[in-house]
Design a protein around this motif. Structure first.
Motif, PDB file in Angstrom:
ATOM      1  N   ASP A   1      33.103  20.450  27.766  1.00  0.00           N
ATOM      2  CA  ASP A   1      31.734  20.117  28.133  1.00  0.00           C
ATOM      3  C   ASP A   1      31.075  19.526  26.888  1.00  0.00           C
ATOM      4  OD1 ASP A   1      29.034  20.004  28.639  1.00  0.00           O
ATOM      5  OD2 ASP A   1      28.995  21.832  29.836  1.00  0.00           O
TER       6      ASP A   1
ATOM      7  N   TRP B   1      18.229  18.561  22.951  1.00  0.00           N
ATOM      8  CA  TRP B   1      19.500  18.150  22.358  1.00  0.00           C
ATOM      9  C   TRP B   1      19.919  16.754  22.854  1.00  0.00           C
ATOM     10  CZ3 TRP B   1      21.281  23.146  20.390  1.00  0.00           C
ATOM     11  CH2 TRP B   1      20.891  24.263  21.140  1.00  0.00           C
TER      12      TRP B   1
ATOM     13  N   ASN C   1      29.152  18.635  35.720  1.00  0.00           N
ATOM     14  CA  ASN C   1      30.025  19.810  35.803  1.00  0.00           C
ATOM     15  C   ASN C   1      30.322  20.183  37.247  1.00  0.00           C
ATOM     16  OD1 ASN C   1      30.380  20.044  33.064  1.00  0.00           O
ATOM     17  ND2 ASN C   1      28.618  21.402  32.773  1.00  0.00           N
TER      18      ASN C   1
ATOM     19  N   TYR D   1      26.727  27.809  28.278  1.00  0.00           N
ATOM     20  CA  TYR D   1      25.716  27.120  29.083  1.00  0.00           C
ATOM     21  C   TYR D   1      26.328  25.832  29.619  1.00  0.00           C
ATOM     22  CZ  TYR D   1      21.393  25.327  30.903  1.00  0.00           C
ATOM     23  OH  TYR D   1      20.431  24.866  31.775  1.00  0.00           O
ATOM     24  N   HIS D   2      26.365  25.719  30.945  1.00  0.00           N
ATOM     25  CA  HIS D   2      26.931  24.518  31.567  1.00  0.00           C
ATOM     26  C   HIS D   2      26.002  23.926  32.612  1.00  0.00           C
ATOM     27  CE1 HIS D   2      30.626  25.088  29.390  1.00  0.00           C
ATOM     28  NE2 HIS D   2      30.794  26.295  29.892  1.00  0.00           N
ATOM     29  N   GLY D   3      24.746  24.400  32.661  1.00  0.00           N
ATOM     30  CA  GLY D   3      23.791  23.805  33.592  1.00  0.00           C
ATOM     31  C   GLY D   3      23.345  24.765  34.674  1.00  0.00           C
TER      32      GLY D   3
ATOM     33  N   GLY E   1      23.772  16.732  33.341  1.00  0.00           N
ATOM     34  CA  GLY E   1      24.946  17.474  32.898  1.00  0.00           C
ATOM     35  C   GLY E   1      25.408  18.466  33.949  1.00  0.00           C
TER      36      GLY E   1
ATOM     37  N   LYS F   1      23.042  13.725  28.394  1.00  0.00           N
ATOM     38  CA  LYS F   1      22.124  13.724  27.241  1.00  0.00           C
ATOM     39  C   LYS F   1      22.218  12.476  26.361  1.00  0.00           C
ATOM     40  CE  LYS F   1      21.790  18.793  27.152  1.00  0.00           C
ATOM     41  NZ  LYS F   1      20.448  19.187  27.492  1.00  0.00           N
TER      42      LYS F   1
HETATM   43  C1  PLP Z   1      26.613  22.022  27.335  1.00  0.00           C
HETATM   44  C2  PLP Z   1      25.722  21.702  28.471  1.00  0.00           C
HETATM   45  N1  PLP Z   1      26.255  21.430  29.664  1.00  0.00           N
HETATM   46  C3  PLP Z   1      25.493  21.125  30.716  1.00  0.00           C
HETATM   47  C4  PLP Z   1      24.117  21.083  30.611  1.00  0.00           C
HETATM   48  C5  PLP Z   1      23.276  20.759  31.798  1.00  0.00           C
HETATM   49  O1  PLP Z   1      22.717  19.526  31.665  1.00  0.00           O
HETATM   50  P1  PLP Z   1      21.413  19.125  32.516  1.00  0.00           P
HETATM   51  O2  PLP Z   1      20.294  19.953  32.015  1.00  0.00           O
HETATM   52  O3  PLP Z   1      21.283  17.651  32.264  1.00  0.00           O
HETATM   53  O4  PLP Z   1      21.754  19.419  33.945  1.00  0.00           O
HETATM   54  C6  PLP Z   1      23.510  21.340  29.385  1.00  0.00           C
HETATM   55  C7  PLP Z   1      22.050  21.305  29.226  1.00  0.00           C
HETATM   56  O5  PLP Z   1      21.491  21.713  28.259  1.00  0.00           O
HETATM   57  C8  PLP Z   1      24.331  21.674  28.291  1.00  0.00           C
HETATM   58  O6  PLP Z   1      23.802  21.986  27.107  1.00  0.00           O
END
Ligand code: PLP
Length: 449
Positions: free
Chosen positions: A245, A43, A107, A136-138, A103, A274
């Motif tokens: 997010d 993504w 967070n 999903y936040h990582g 990401g 991203k």
């Molecule tokens: C909405 C969201 N937040 C946070 C993340 C985490 O990001 P990262 O994989 O760069 O740590 C992602 C990863 O897909 C995500 O989709």
């Protein structure tokens, strides 16, 4: 036997695909097979692969200043320009930006800054965070606790209570509705539950509510239109911050500049990553309101420093990649382009709505999912994610890279530069894969009626 620990992988099924080259919206494997990147990598690859302008901007920056840290107030030109540019673009007035590499770190940094802020403003009990089911936040310790997917929690013994994570319903009407509940009734029920949770826990203990405007890895969840404006009203009533997010939704993905604009709310906190650099180099940002920053200044001086920062915070090459990415987005009006071709993608995907395997087709802008179900009439899910995995593999065999998320939802999130003709090519490849998946589930007797 590999010496790599593969991320987010069944460790019994590693080294599935060896990608050697990328060009535009296509990548190639080591056998010379060509694939359309239906999910922009993870993504993120908004401008596709091999963008010469971006490569030149990064190379130039590496030649001028390949690295400089930011501890002790050290700074450099590109990081200042990038922060100013972001503040100009974002729907937060006078925000302040903290840079990190992913990401998850964005967070995590937000969680730490929230704790810092409420500690120094005399509300040390205001630490809890409300997050959505299936969010999903990582995957850092704090970010994976915010994430609401079972598979990201299992065997990790995450410190949920210590981190004060509270969970509320995912605003997914198709999956979450009860009996003949209307969309209106669904929103009203889950918001009543959210209010009950806030009252039970005590609003004075809750710092923020985090959500993706459109949930990505949770299955591309599109909340009903009234959901976020009503959540915002509730949070204002109880003095809880709204945290968007935008790691997937930011930068034109959902048909507007930012996902919160598509979903009709105004956050106080924003996480970005991203598409911020179109994945050319890792960089992320946590954006907070200036009053929060101002409150942290004096206490940091008393403590000696604001004790949070990464070696690569504001890495010059990553900042140069992000700055150039934002310049290209604006110069080439790519968010308008994404909105326009997004309409085409949604129309084309909607053609699958009558397919016997498809329960729901949902999306906004250039992000969408086709959810495969065992029983089209009742929406009953397949028992495992095996059917989604089969469809993903069939698509791959037909030259299309997509992902099955949250079980059997096939996610689409192509690079923002995709054209209508390439969308048609993606749809054709998916059509073939879906037919092969239907043949497979029919053979295996997995469909229910
Ligand atoms: C909405 C969201 N937040 C946070 C993340 C985490 O990001 P990262 O994989 O760069 O740590 C992602 C990863 O897909 C995500 O989709």
């Amino acid at each position: 036997m590999t010496s790599i620990i593969y991320p987010t992988t069944n460790l019994k099924q590693v080294e599935q695909l060896n990608i050697v080259k990328g060009e535009g919206i296509y990548v190639y494997d080591d056998a010379g097979n060509k694939y359309l990147e239906g999910l922009a990598g993870l993504w993120c690859a908004a401008l596709g692969y091999g963008n010469e302008e971006l490569i030149d901007a990064i190379t130039e920056q590496l030649k001028t200043l390949s690295y400089s840290h930011m501890f002790g107030g050290r700074t450099h030109k590109v990081v200042i320009e990038l922060a100013d540019k972001l503040i100009e673009m974002l729907p937060i007035e006078n925000g302040k930006v903290f840079f990190a590499n992913s990401g998850s770190e964005a967070n995590d940094s937000h969680m730490k800054m929230l704790r810092y802020y409420f500690n120094v403003t005399g509300e040390p009990q205001k630490h809890k965070i409300i997050a959505l089911e299936r969010a999903y936040h990582g995957v850092t310790l704090a970010a994976s606790a915010l994430t609401g997917l079972e598979v990201m929690h299992k065997h990790f013994s995450l410190p949920m209570d210590a981190l004060g994570i509270l969970r509320t319903d995912s605003p997914h009407y198709y999956r979450g509705r009860q009996d003949n509940e209307s969309e209106r009734e669904f929103v009203s029920r889950i918001l009543n539950k959210l209010e009950e949770l806030i009252v039970k826990e005590g609003p004075e203990t809750i710092a923020a509510f985090i959500a993706e405007p459109v949930g990505g890895a949770s299955g591309v969840v599109i909340p009903p239109d009234s959901y976020f404006p009503e959540v915002e009203t509730l949070l204002t009533k109880y003095d809880i911050m709204m945290w968007s997010d935008e790691v997937i939704c930011g930068f034109g993905r959902t048909g507007n500049d930012f996902g919160c604009q598509t979903m009709g709310f105004k956050p106080q906190l924003i996480s970005l990553a991203k598409q911020l650099s179109s994945a050319y180099l890792p960089i992320s940002a946590s954006v907070i309101p200036d009053y929060m920053y101002e409150a942290m200044v004096e206490p940091s001086a008393e403590a000696g420093v604001f004790g949070h920062g990464y070696t690569y915070t504001g890495h010059p090459a990553a900042c140069a990649a992000a700055l150039k990415t934002l310049e290209i987005y604006q110069r080439d009006k790519l968010f308008d382009h994404a909105r326009e071709v997004g309409v085409h993608m949604q129309q084309r995907l909607a053609e699958f709505a009558d397919h016997p395997l498809v329960g729901e087709v949902r999306g906004r802008g250039l992000i969408a999912a086709v959810e495969l179900v065992a029983n089209k009439k009742t929406g009953e899910s397949f028992e495992s994610g095996a059917v989604g995995a089969y469809a993903k593999q069939a698509a791959q065999d037909n030259g299309l890279l997509i992902r099955a998320v949250a079980g059997n939802s096939i996610a689409f999130c192509p690079p923002l530069i995709i054209t209508k003709e390439q969308i048609d090519e993606m749809i054709e490849k998916f059509d073939t894969a879906l037919q092969q998946t239907l043949d497979h589930v029919t053979r295996e007797g997995l469909l229910k009626s």
